[in-house]
Every structure is written in structure tokens, then in C-alpha cells.
Design a protein around this motif. Structure first.
Motif, PDB file in Angstrom:
ATOM      1  N   SER A  51       0.854  -1.195   0.000  1.00 53.53           N
ATOM      2  CA  SER A  51       0.000   0.000   0.000  1.00 53.53           C
ATOM      3  C   SER A  51       0.883   1.236   0.000  1.00 53.53           C
ATOM      4  O   SER A  51       2.108   1.150   0.077  1.00 53.53           O
ATOM      5  CB  SER A  51      -0.912   0.001   1.229  1.00 53.53           C
ATOM      6  OG  SER A  51      -0.135   0.130   2.403  1.00 53.53           O
ATOM      7  N   GLN A  74      -6.101   1.242  -3.701  1.00 53.31           N
ATOM      8  CA  GLN A  74      -5.768   1.180  -2.282  1.00 53.31           C
ATOM      9  C   GLN A  74      -4.511   0.355  -2.016  1.00 53.31           C
ATOM     10  O   GLN A  74      -3.746   0.676  -1.130  1.00 53.31           O
ATOM     11  CB  GLN A  74      -6.936   0.583  -1.492  1.00 53.31           C
ATOM     12  CG  GLN A  74      -8.201   1.399  -1.563  1.00 53.31           C
ATOM     13  CD  GLN A  74      -8.025   2.764  -0.924  1.00 53.31           C
ATOM     14  OE1 GLN A  74      -7.357   2.898   0.086  1.00 53.31           O
ATOM     15  NE2 GLN A  74      -8.612   3.776  -1.525  1.00 53.31           N
ATOM     16  N   ALA A  75      -4.330  -0.742  -2.769  1.00 57.68           N
ATOM     17  CA  ALA A  75      -3.201  -1.637  -2.533  1.00 57.68           C
ATOM     18  C   ALA A  75      -2.963  -2.494  -3.770  1.00 57.68           C
ATOM     19  O   ALA A  75      -3.861  -2.680  -4.588  1.00 57.68           O
ATOM     20  CB  ALA A  75      -3.472  -2.521  -1.328  1.00 57.68           C
TER      21      ALA A  75
END
Length: 80
Positions: free
Chosen positions: A9, A34-35
Motif C-alpha cells: 500500500s 488502495q493496494a
């Protein structure tokens, strides 16, 4: 990718291996991402903690805790 069990992340801090240089870095994933989970391909902005000579196409590896977690190639660079 061996070693990667958790997604990467924006808050991840790893090391980037560029030729003979090992540099701590921070990453910024694209807006809305987000990741990057294991097996994902991701475009990211990498902020190095010190100046390093770069050129497009230079290959690099990313490690955490001594384990390779990813690799890639420089697509562009700029000084801040």
C-alpha cells in the motif's frame, strides 16, 4: 513473488535495488488504488530517499525484510 504475503500500500516502506544502489523508498499508487495484492501488476510512483542516476528501462527489484517482493522497470524519472 516470494516473500509477498500482504498487499503493498502507499504506507509501505521497502528497499529498491537499482544496479549497485540500495535505496529506501516510499510509494504512491494511482488514485483510486488502495493496494497492490500478490500477483497484481501496478503502476506506481516511487520516491527515493537520496539521488540516484536513473534512465528509462533500468530494471529494479523491491525487497522487504530481505525478501524479493517485486520488480519492475523505470518508465520515467523527474527531480523534485
Amino acid at each position: 513473488m516470494p516473500g509477498l504475503a500482504e498487499p503493498i500500500s502507499t504506507s509501505s516502506r521497502s528497499q529498491v535495488h537499482l544496479c549497485d544502489n540500495i535505496v529506501t523508498r516510499g510509494i504512491d499508487l494511482p488514485e483510486g488504488v488502495q493496494a497492490a495484492a500478490p500477483g497484481d501488476r501496478a503502476r506506481m510512483t516511487v520516491t527515493l530517499t537520496r539521488p540516484v542516476a536513473l534512465e528509462e528501462g533500468l530494471r529494479f527489484a523491491i525487497t522487504e525484510d530481505g525478501e524479493a517482493i517485486g520488480w519492475g522497470a523505470v518508465s520515467s524519472s523527474f527531480a523534485r
